[in-house]
Scaffold this motif. Structure first.
Motif, PDB file in Angstrom:
ATOM      1  N   ARG A  98       0.825  -1.204   0.000  1.00 18.80           N
ATOM      2  CA  ARG A  98       0.000   0.000   0.000  1.00 18.80           C
ATOM      3  C   ARG A  98       0.861   1.257   0.000  1.00 18.80           C
ATOM      4  O   ARG A  98       0.386   2.338   0.345  1.00 18.80           O
ATOM      5  CB  ARG A  98      -0.919   0.001   1.229  1.00 18.80           C
ATOM      6  N   VAL A  99       2.117   1.095  -0.360  1.00 16.98           N
ATOM      7  CA  VAL A  99       3.026   2.247  -0.347  1.00 16.98           C
ATOM      8  C   VAL A  99       2.523   3.325  -1.292  1.00 16.98           C
ATOM      9  O   VAL A  99       2.486   4.516  -0.946  1.00 16.98           O
ATOM     10  CB  VAL A  99       4.451   1.797  -0.727  1.00 16.98           C
ATOM     11  N   ARG A 100       2.117   2.920  -2.487  1.00 21.36           N
ATOM     12  CA  ARG A 100       1.667   3.908  -3.460  1.00 21.36           C
ATOM     13  C   ARG A 100       0.402   4.605  -2.980  1.00 21.36           C
ATOM     14  O   ARG A 100       0.239   5.810  -3.168  1.00 21.36           O
ATOM     15  CB  ARG A 100       1.408   3.233  -4.807  1.00 21.36           C
ATOM     16  N   ALA A 101      -0.522   3.860  -2.364  1.00 19.42           N
ATOM     17  CA  ALA A 101      -1.752   4.474  -1.858  1.00 19.42           C
ATOM     18  C   ALA A 101      -1.437   5.549  -0.823  1.00 19.42           C
ATOM     19  O   ALA A 101      -2.069   6.611  -0.805  1.00 19.42           O
ATOM     20  CB  ALA A 101      -2.659   3.405  -1.262  1.00 19.42           C
ATOM     21  N   ARG A 102      -0.470   5.294   0.030  1.00 26.56           N
ATOM     22  CA  ARG A 102      -0.100   6.283   1.049  1.00 26.56           C
ATOM     23  C   ARG A 102       0.498   7.536   0.400  1.00 26.56           C
ATOM     24  O   ARG A 102       0.171   8.663   0.783  1.00 26.56           O
ATOM     25  CB  ARG A 102       0.896   5.667   2.034  1.00 26.56           C
ATOM     26  N   ILE A 103       1.367   7.334  -0.585  1.00 29.69           N
ATOM     27  CA  ILE A 103       1.993   8.477  -1.267  1.00 29.69           C
ATOM     28  C   ILE A 103       0.942   9.291  -2.020  1.00 29.69           C
ATOM     29  O   ILE A 103       0.956  10.531  -2.002  1.00 29.69           O
ATOM     30  CB  ILE A 103       3.089   7.978  -2.229  1.00 29.69           C
ATOM     31  N   VAL A 104       0.005   8.586  -2.683  1.00 32.85           N
ATOM     32  CA  VAL A 104      -1.059   9.275  -3.420  1.00 32.85           C
ATOM     33  C   VAL A 104      -1.929  10.078  -2.466  1.00 32.85           C
ATOM     34  O   VAL A 104      -2.304  11.230  -2.748  1.00 32.85           O
ATOM     35  CB  VAL A 104      -1.901   8.264  -4.226  1.00 32.85           C
ATOM     36  N   ALA A 105      -2.262   9.493  -1.322  1.00 28.49           N
ATOM     37  CA  ALA A 105      -3.088  10.204  -0.341  1.00 28.49           C
ATOM     38  C   ALA A 105      -2.390  11.474   0.142  1.00 28.49           C
ATOM     39  O   ALA A 105      -3.028  12.527   0.294  1.00 28.49           O
ATOM     40  CB  ALA A 105      -3.393   9.281   0.838  1.00 28.49           C
ATOM     41  N   GLN A 106      -1.093  11.396   0.367  1.00 26.81           N
ATOM     42  CA  GLN A 106      -0.348  12.579   0.805  1.00 26.81           C
ATOM     43  C   GLN A 106      -0.325  13.649  -0.287  1.00 26.81           C
ATOM     44  O   GLN A 106      -0.467  14.850  -0.007  1.00 26.81           O
ATOM     45  CB  GLN A 106       1.072  12.180   1.183  1.00 26.81           C
ATOM     46  N   THR A 107      -0.161  13.226  -1.541  1.00 20.46           N
ATOM     47  CA  THR A 107      -0.139  14.180  -2.660  1.00 20.46           C
ATOM     48  C   THR A 107      -1.495  14.847  -2.825  1.00 20.46           C
ATOM     49  O   THR A 107      -1.583  16.064  -3.043  1.00 20.46           O
ATOM     50  CB  THR A 107       0.250  13.454  -3.965  1.00 20.46           C
ATOM     51  N   ILE A 108      -2.572  14.064  -2.719  1.00 22.59           N
ATOM     52  CA  ILE A 108      -3.921  14.641  -2.821  1.00 22.59           C
ATOM     53  C   ILE A 108      -4.153  15.636  -1.698  1.00 22.59           C
ATOM     54  O   ILE A 108      -4.745  16.706  -1.901  1.00 22.59           O
ATOM     55  CB  ILE A 108      -4.978  13.518  -2.809  1.00 22.59           C
ATOM     56  N   SER A 109      -3.688  15.303  -0.493  1.00 17.79           N
ATOM     57  CA  SER A 109      -3.828  16.218   0.646  1.00 17.79           C
ATOM     58  C   SER A 109      -3.141  17.549   0.364  1.00 17.79           C
ATOM     59  O   SER A 109      -3.687  18.627   0.648  1.00 17.79           O
ATOM     60  CB  SER A 109      -3.245  15.571   1.898  1.00 17.79           C
ATOM     61  N   GLU A 110      -1.950  17.496  -0.218  1.00  9.70           N
ATOM     62  CA  GLU A 110      -1.219  18.724  -0.550  1.00  9.70           C
ATOM     63  C   GLU A 110      -1.953  19.537  -1.607  1.00  9.70           C
ATOM     64  O   GLU A 110      -2.041  20.776  -1.499  1.00  9.70           O
ATOM     65  CB  GLU A 110       0.191  18.369  -1.028  1.00  9.70           C
ATOM     66  N   GLN A 111      -2.479  18.876  -2.630  1.00  6.02           N
ATOM     67  CA  GLN A 111      -3.175  19.584  -3.704  1.00  6.02           C
ATOM     68  C   GLN A 111      -4.476  20.208  -3.210  1.00  6.02           C
ATOM     69  O   GLN A 111      -4.819  21.340  -3.584  1.00  6.02           O
ATOM     70  CB  GLN A 111      -3.465  18.626  -4.864  1.00  6.02           C
TER      71      GLN A 111
END
Length: 692
Positions: free
Chosen positions: A339-352
């Motif tokens: 789930r590494v990618r899911a965590r990174i995507v969630a962080q990126t969405i949070s920033e955007q």
């Protein structure tokens, strides 16, 4: 009088004018001086004699000059027709040969050509004369192991005219053959020797190697590399290993044609390797034969690789002649446990979301429960950080009405003060009023502009994020700040459920939100029977712990009596034009979501029939369009079948919307596609289906 002094008149007329003038002057002199009559008469006769003699000499000289020119032209024409390296032929209006030169007959290598039709003289299609008679043109013709440039032009032939009325003009055809064998062979050699670059990636390296000993890992990696190296060497290519998962290979165009003919057999060879943990290794190939230079060539190869990976891997994508071809992709996409990618995507969405002033979430047109559930989940993320948020819908269809009723019931049941999602669901016109230059658009459950809920909203917001579970299509929406495609996931609602968990540890999902997301997973998995993995059940478990109500979902999925009767009638009237294929057609239907759902439900039911591997539900709408829902039991890849028609989906669930088509128009294509996959499966080529 003006005509008398027209300088374009011939010499004879000019001479007559001068003689008349002299005669008038002589008459005037004789009138006033009668004794000069003999002299004037003699002068006039002499003048008349010498002028006529001079005129006759000029005519004789000019006639000889013209004869000489004509003879020279005739000699030149004869030389051009008979001696120059051009074959010539004339065909009459009925397509039969009237005349040819010797070189034309020599190249054709046939005797008694007169009266033969064009298609009998040259290796051309049956209707070649009719096609060529439309307009002038040029093409390359291969004949007797030689290549010729064939030029054709229309000529007018005059037939015998009737006694009264104009002559009848008819079109004949003039052909010119030029031998270009040396040039064409050189061009082909240049094309065949052009460089093509490809990336080969070991798709599931970490999953395959997990749990293996160092010795087994080395043996497995060595076997995969050996098969790739052998495959490259057999096709006269080169290979450059970049890391343990990625290699760069090169072939010439001639080798690529052979690879396409064999449908990239390397995909099958790699899949035949057995690993210690029972997971089949797979590779993806991204190849480019286009590009003006090496930089452009490698960029397109990289694009092809990402396209192959975005479609689930285990396939080859070839960009050639500005077209994209797909090979393989019939094996089931395995879910990734990490789930590494899911965590990174969630962080990126949070920033955007944090940098945006307003957030718009939008699914595809004619929204289903997966599009609505995932949209509610993404809206939850934006609302949780205090952003002005809107869910853009294409209209108030049955699914939207039911999801709103469910939200109201759940909020009333739990006496909660959750966000009122019903108030932020807006259509295109209302959404456009709130868009500004700091808006963020999150697209869920789709990644193609042709099926988005609002094209105007899509064009108005350049800052976009895509969260989707479908295999990547060619017409992917461009210019996104984040692209999250996971074909291994069951649904967009599953992806969003995972993102919610990583977005904020203190973020809780309300029962209403959980039920909406749960409905999306249930819809796309057909009650957890297709496209499910361990992460699917973990997401469902999380939603159940958050209060998702299966009973509410079951109520949302209920059909009325009329719909049930209609679906039963469609199933009863379904036909099987090909063994293993069943087709049901709903005719003269209104363009409503319920009819699209009806087609999907019918297709779902058809594949439960013994002996049926593919179920097709088609809806002929009154506006002339055609909706197709395709389902498979897994033995046939319906995604490839729908992609041939311009649609897409998953291996077992796919569909397409077509304009100005009827069921009878596409049924032969469906039958041919199913038959093709069955034949290739019988020949052990089921993993090498190509879409051109």
């Amino acid at each position: 009088m003006l005509k008398l002094f027209n300088r374009n008149m011939n010499s004879k007329v000019d001479t007559n004018i001068y003689l008349i003038i002299i005669l008038i002057l002589a008459a005037l002199v004789c009138y006033f001086e009668p004794y000069t009559i003999p002299v004037m008469a003699a002068i006039f006769l002499l003048t008349y004699y010498f002028s006529r003699r001079t005129l006759l000499n000029k005519e004789i000289f000019f006639s000889g000059y013209l004869d000489n020119i004509i003879r020279n032209i005739e000699r030149t024409n004869y030389f051009a027709v008979q001696k120059l390296n051009i074959g010539m032929a004339v065909f009459s209006k009925d397509g039969k040969l009237q005349w040819k030169n010797k070189l034309f007959q020599t190249w054709v290598k046939k005797k008694h050509l007169e009266g033969m039709r064009l298609e009998e003289v040259l290796p051309l299609p049956a209707n070649a004369f009719e096609m060529m008679s439309v307009h002038d043109g040029e093409e390359i013709l291969q004949m007797n192991d030689r290549y010729y440039s064939l030029r054709h032009c229309l000529v007018q032939t005059m037939e015998k005219a009737p006694i009264k009325g104009p002559a009848n003009q008819a079109s004949g055809l003039m052909l010119y053959l030029t031998d270009i064998t040396e040039f064409e062979q050189l061009r082909q050699k240049y094309e065949n020797d052009k460089l093509c670059l490809a990336y080969i990636r070991f798709d599931n390296y970490e999953d395959v190697m997990r749990g293996l000993s160092e010795a087994n890992m080395a043996n497995l990696s060595g076997e995969v590399n050996e098969k790739i190296a052998t495959w490259v060497a057999e096709n006269n290519g080169f290979i450059c290993r970049m890391n343990k998962e990625l290699s760069l290979v090169g072939f010439n165009h001639a080798a690529v044609a052979h690879l396409i003919e064999n449908k990239f057999e390397i995909l099958d060879k790699i899949r035949e390797i057995h690993s210690g943990n029972k997971i089949q290794p797979t590779v993806s190939v991204g190849m480019s034969c286009d590009g003006l230079n090496l930089e452009e060539l490698i960029q397109l190869a990289n694009k092809a690789l990402y396209l192959a990976l975005g479609r689930g891997g285990d396939q080859a994508v070839v960009i050639q002649n500005k077209n994209t071809q797909f090979f393989g992709g019939t094996s089931t996409v395995t879910a990734k446990s990490t789930r590494v990618r899911a965590r990174i995507v969630a962080q990126t969405i949070s920033e955007q979301i944090s940098t945006a002033e307003r957030v718009f979430v939008m699914g595809h047109m004619m929204e289903d429960y997966d599009a609505l559930g995932s949209a509610i989940g993404m809206a939850k993320l934006a609302l949780s950080v205090g952003k002005e948020t809107y869910i853009v819908i294409s209209g108030e269809n049955d699914n939207v009405v039911r999801i709103k009723e469910m939200l109201a019931n759940e909020q009333e049941k739990h006496k909660s003060e959750d966000y009122d999602y019903r108030s932020i669901m807006v259509e295109e016109e209302e959404a456009l009023k709130h868009i500004n230059n700091k808006s963020l658009l999150i697209l869920v459950d789709h990644h193609r502009a042709t099926i988005t809920a609002s094209k105007k909203v899509l064009e108005a917001i350049p800052k976009r994020i895509i969260v989707d579970h479908h295999r990547r299509a060619e017409d992917l929406i461009a210019d996104t700040v984040l692209l999250y495609l996971e074909p291994s996931s069951s649904s967009a609602s599953e992806l969003v459920t995972e993102l919610v968990g990583y977005f904020n540890e203190r973020l809780d999902i309300s029962p209403a939100e959980a039920t909406a997301l749960y409905a999306g997973i249930v819809l796309d998995t057909k009650y957890f029977t297709v496209q499910t993995g361990e992460r699917t059940f973990e997401a469902a478990a999380l939603l159940r712990r958050s209060g998702a109500d299966p009973n509410s979902v079951r109520i949302m999925f209920k059909d009325d009596m009329e719909t049930l009767k209609l679906r039963s009638r469609l199933i009863a009237e379904a036909r099987s034009p090909e063994p293993g294929l069943a087709v049901a057609v709903l005719k003269k239907a209104d363009r409503e979501v319920k009819n699209t759902i009806l087609a999907a439900q019918t297709a779902d039911t058809l594949i439960t029939i013994d002996g049926i591997h593919v179920g097709i539900g088609m809806v002929e709408y009154k506006d002339g369009s055609l909706g197709i829902s395709a389902r498979s039991d897994g033995s046939i890849n319906v995604q490839l079948i729908m992609e041939e028609l311009g649609g897409g989906g998953h291996q077992t669930v796919a569909g397409v919307q077509l304009d100005n088509k009827r069921a009878a128009d596409v049924e032969p294509l469906l039958v041919a596609s199913v038959k093709k996959q069955v034949e290739e499966k019988d020949n052990n080529e089921s993993d090498s289906v190509a879409r051109c």
